[in-house]
Design an enzyme around this catalytic site. Sequence first.
Site, mmCIF file in Angstrom:
data_model
loop_
_atom_site.group_PDB
_atom_site.id
_atom_site.type_symbol
_atom_site.label_atom_id
_atom_site.label_comp_id
_atom_site.label_asym_id
_atom_site.label_seq_id
_atom_site.Cartn_x
_atom_site.Cartn_y
_atom_site.Cartn_z
ATOM 1 N N GLU A 179 -2.106 -2.819 -11.206
ATOM 2 C CA GLU A 179 -2.552 -1.432 -11.040
ATOM 3 C C GLU A 179 -1.928 -0.528 -12.092
ATOM 4 O O GLU A 179 -0.776 -0.105 -11.940
ATOM 5 C CB GLU A 179 -2.167 -0.912 -9.646
ATOM 6 C CG GLU A 179 -2.957 -1.506 -8.499
ATOM 7 C CD GLU A 179 -2.545 -0.911 -7.143
ATOM 8 O OE1 GLU A 179 -1.547 -0.173 -7.085
ATOM 9 O OE2 GLU A 179 -3.240 -1.205 -6.155
ATOM 10 N N GLU A 268 -7.420 -6.317 -4.096
ATOM 11 C CA GLU A 268 -6.444 -5.810 -3.131
ATOM 12 C C GLU A 268 -7.060 -4.648 -2.377
ATOM 13 O O GLU A 268 -7.646 -3.749 -2.976
ATOM 14 C CB GLU A 268 -5.186 -5.356 -3.884
ATOM 15 C CG GLU A 268 -4.082 -4.854 -2.975
ATOM 16 C CD GLU A 268 -2.870 -4.338 -3.766
ATOM 17 O OE1 GLU A 268 -2.402 -5.028 -4.698
ATOM 18 O OE2 GLU A 268 -2.403 -3.227 -3.443
#
Length: 351
Positions: A179, A268
């Site tokens: 991320e 995710e």
Amino acid sequence: MSFTAPIFHTLSAAFALASTACTSLSAQPEPSPTPARSSQVTPVEEHGALSVSGVHIVDESGAPVSFAGPSFFWSTTGWGQERFYNAEAVRFFAEDWNAKIVRAALAAEREGSYLTDPKANEARAYTIVDAAIENGLYVVVDWHSHRAEENVEEAVGFFQKLATRYGDTPNLIYEIYNEPLDTTDWASVVKPYSETVIQAIREIDPDNLIVVGTQSWDQDVDKAADDPIIGYDNLVYAVHFYAGSHKDALRAKAQYAIDKGLPLMATEWGTVNYDGDGEVDRTSTLAWLKLLQDNSISHMNWAVSDATEGAAMFVKGAPADGGWTEDHLSESGLFVRDIMRGWGTESLPEE
Ligand code: MG
């Protein structure tokens, strides 16, 4: 997700939540969970090598595929959740939860991660990959960092080792940047980092899927859709959502990217808030699942963990090596098990 959130769910609060929620799912006591794998044929036996065709990930016959499974927690040495990185856990997810994909979150920032303890973290990732191969599952290996551009050399080194070891199996999927932060620009930082790592992987493995991270914790998929990486096959892009925090606005962004032809994978996602804590948001989760189902997008739930936070699948002290009963599951874990068991049958859990 971001770093482990401050703990404000006590164990008793977690039990209270678990016992009052899920009325539509667990009003009837469940005698003993029966193995849920839908077929004796493993997912990889059924689908073979994956590739990208247009906006879809397709199997060897060219049909779009969508798989559900769990994401393991940070592999970080000393954080406690690394105990779940074992072959029996993977086998149980396959056989009892109907998982068709799993994600290893190779920690790649801070003390105890691959950067300071490479051998132990690497071994944990390999354990998950070997178990996925043994059970015929797809497996995402994720460079779990929010600052991957600061360690390009380490990322390239790791992914070249991974490609050498597993690049000729149909199971492996690379995820090269968990991320990027909201302040890490797509065009000038994330994209060039990704191109460097992709090129390094493609020197060794010409074909397995590679998941590319997108700006703002994998939310700015619109930026990637407007300015995608060109010159390589079988690239997909990560969209991450936490249902309690991310709703119509992020779903609209995902739909924009899909409409522009960007292949997505939700490597995710959580049923709770963006910090990994808070209450399960069933309404928003189901809206997300509808979008994923309608567009054949694979997804992995955060996380295989017994930390005292809402996203953890397990209550504190649950066994690390499978055999989980309802008593071991959090409110989120119960909901997610239901989702995983039913994924691919066209039926979503009720709200
Ligand atoms: Mg290959």
